[in-house]
Design a protein around this motif. Structure first.
Motif, mmCIF file in Angstrom:
data_model
loop_
_atom_site.group_PDB
_atom_site.id
_atom_site.type_symbol
_atom_site.label_atom_id
_atom_site.label_comp_id
_atom_site.label_asym_id
_atom_site.label_seq_id
_atom_site.Cartn_x
_atom_site.Cartn_y
_atom_site.Cartn_z
ATOM 1 N N LEU A 284 0.827 -1.212 0.000
ATOM 2 C CA LEU A 284 0.000 0.000 0.000
ATOM 3 C C LEU A 284 0.861 1.262 0.000
ATOM 4 C CD1 LEU A 284 -2.814 -1.044 2.532
ATOM 5 C CD2 LEU A 284 -3.065 -0.649 0.076
ATOM 6 N N ASP A 285 1.918 1.254 0.811
ATOM 7 C CA ASP A 285 2.798 2.431 0.851
ATOM 8 C C ASP A 285 3.537 2.608 -0.473
ATOM 9 O OD1 ASP A 285 2.048 3.078 3.392
ATOM 10 O OD2 ASP A 285 3.731 2.054 4.360
ATOM 11 N N ALA A 286 3.955 1.498 -1.074
ATOM 12 C CA ALA A 286 4.625 1.599 -2.378
ATOM 13 C C ALA A 286 3.683 2.183 -3.418
ATOM 14 C CB ALA A 286 5.119 0.223 -2.819
ATOM 15 N N ALA A 287 2.417 1.775 -3.378
ATOM 16 C CA ALA A 287 1.439 2.328 -4.319
ATOM 17 C C ALA A 287 1.245 3.823 -4.079
ATOM 18 C CB ALA A 287 0.111 1.585 -4.185
ATOM 19 N N GLY A 408 12.094 -11.346 1.626
ATOM 20 C CA GLY A 408 11.473 -10.031 1.643
ATOM 21 C C GLY A 408 10.871 -9.690 0.297
ATOM 22 N N SER A 409 10.160 -8.548 0.280
ATOM 23 C CA SER A 409 9.440 -8.144 -0.936
ATOM 24 C C SER A 409 10.289 -7.326 -1.884
ATOM 25 C CB SER A 409 8.206 -7.327 -0.521
ATOM 26 O OG SER A 409 8.616 -6.140 0.161
ATOM 27 N N GLY A 410 11.429 -6.821 -1.432
ATOM 28 C CA GLY A 410 12.226 -5.935 -2.266
ATOM 29 C C GLY A 410 11.697 -4.516 -2.286
ATOM 30 N N LEU A 411 10.827 -4.180 -1.300
ATOM 31 C CA LEU A 411 10.240 -2.843 -1.251
ATOM 32 C C LEU A 411 10.789 -1.997 -0.114
ATOM 33 C CD1 LEU A 411 6.488 -3.701 -1.919
ATOM 34 C CD2 LEU A 411 8.048 -2.507 -3.461
#
Length: 448
Positions: A284-287, A408-411
């Motif tokens: 959500l934060d990445a978006a 991890g997600s890489g984000l």
């Protein structure tokens, strides 16, 4: 479907168009300079040169008259006057010297060689005549005038006449060539201008078509990005409800059951839901960062308080890997303007990466340094470091080192960068040799 315009084709047409403009300009300047040089040659080369040579021929006439007078005097037994002959020969040399100072036509110097050679022979015959007169040898003087001096004068005159004729021919040739060259220059100029105009039209059509293709592709990319972000936000939001249900169910199971096996399974499920919840927050934060809608509400926070909180949060995790973690607050109290939980998240992401890549028994240092208008936070580890070719991608979304730990997600660092920049700071990474240091800055809070 119409194929997209190749950038290489546009570049090639652009180069050809520029070359056409430059070529036309250079050609016009070159032809103009040649025509101007030829016109100057007509005005300055031929007329003065012919005048000097004509004056030299006049001296030859006077010399021939003086030679004939000397011959007559010798035959009648009177004294032979060679002074006039010498003065005329000197005047001849002066006329030729003035001619030599004029600009030469191409290969005119070759023709002057014959003039110079015959003049030297004439001077030699004049010297012989002076010697014969000085010795009182009248017969010898008569022979020199008849067989040497007068024929030499004729040869010099013929050589000079050929040079005069050459100058006149060159003047006539250039007078005819200039209009012809101007006409040819105009024809070539019109041709190049037409070709350049055609290339310009082709270039403009290709550029317009390329702009349209780019606009269409950009619109598609933006639409795809918005659709992806909308889908991601919707899916992430919709996952919250089942996760909350799972979390509540697990907590109820742990309260209702005292069985060790059930407790262990419930704890595993709870950790998995917490990790899933963190991943949803990251998505959500990445978006939000990608859409440019991440908002922060900065409040005054002590830099030392942020460091103490995050170090104590990660100390148990570091102890499990026998990693020493230490915090170094600034020497003087420094208050930064930030949203506390977001900056703690930035520090958590960087410290989590440091713990992940640090060896057993390593150390991690979290410090803050006061600068004139900001505070610099740094997280340093003594892990293997990051290769130079990978540093440019560290803050990209979903990026992992090819041979690195892909958990991890890489984000994490992408979100950290977005949070720091939303606070008006900057973030960077340093990795010289062993170890890595991630640093970021936050502005100082305003007084009051």
């Amino acid at each position: 479907m119409v194929p997209a315009v190749s950038p290489g084709l546009i570049l090639a047409i652009l180069i050809l168009t520029i070359s056409g403009f430059v070529g036309t300009t250079l050609l016009v300047h070159w032809i103009a300079s040649v025509v101007n040089e030829d016109a100057i040659s007509i005005a300055t080369n031929a007329a003065p040169a012919i005048q000097n040579l004509s004056e030299a021929r006049g001296e030859l006439v006077r010399m021939a008259i003086s030679g004939a007078s000397a011959l007559s005097s010798a035959r009648e037994g009177r004294d032979v006057d060679v002074a006039t002959l010498t003065a005329t020969l000197s005047a001849l040399r002066q006329d030729l010297m003035r001619y030599l100072k004029q600009p030469f036509y191409p290969r005119e110097d070759v023709r002057y060689v014959e003039v110079d050679r015959t003049v030297h022979l004439l001077e030699a015959r004049a010297v012989d005549l002076e010697a014969a007169v000085a010795a009182g040898d009248r017969r010898g003087a008569i022979d020199i005038v008849n067989t040497g001096l007068l024929p030499a004068i004729g040869r010099v005159d013929s050589a000079i006449a050929r040079v005069v004729q050459f100058n006149a021919e060159q003047q006539r040739r250039l007078a005819l060539d200039i209009p012809r060259r101007r006409s040819r220059a105009h024809e070539i100029g019109y041709l190049l201008q037409a070709l350049t105009a055609m290339l310009c039209l082709i270039l403009m059509s290709l550029v317009i078509r390329g702009i349209r293709d780019y606009a269409r592709l950009l619109a598609r990319a933006r639409a795809a990005s918005l659709a992806r972000d909308d889908l991601l936000a919707m899916v992430s939001h919709d996952l919250r409800n089942p996760l909350n249900a799972v979390s509540l169910t697990v907590k109820a199971m742990r309260r209702a059951s005292r069985d060790a096996r059930t407790e262990k399974q419930a704890a595993r499920i709870e950790r998995a839901t917490e990790r899933m919840d963190r991943l949803i927050d990251d998505l959500l934060d990445a978006a939000k960062i990608e859409a440019g809608v991440l908002r922060v509400d900065p409040k005054p926070e002590l830099a030392s308080g942020l460091i103490d909180a995050v170090v104590e949060m990660f100390r148990p995790i570091a102890d499990e890997k026998s990693i020493r973690i230490a915090g170094r607050p600034p020497a003087a109290a420094a208050v930064v303007a930030c949203e506390r939980h977001l900056i703690l998240r930035v520090l958590s992401n960087t410290i989590g990466n440091a713990i992940k890549f640090s060896p057993q028994g390593g150390s991690i240092t979290v410090r803050a340094d006061s600068l004139p208008a900001e505070v610099r936070f740094s997280v340093s580890d003594d892990g293997p470091g990051i290769p130079a070719e990978h540093r440019a991608h560290i803050f990209d979304r979903y990026w992992h080192q090819k041979k690195g730990n892909r958990q991890g997600s890489g984000l994490g660092l992408y979100i950290a960068k977005g949070i720091v920049e939303a606070h008006g700071g900057r973030i960077w990474i340093g990795s010289e040799g062993p170890g890595t240091t991630v640093s970021f800055t936050l502005p100082l809070a305003r007084a009051g």
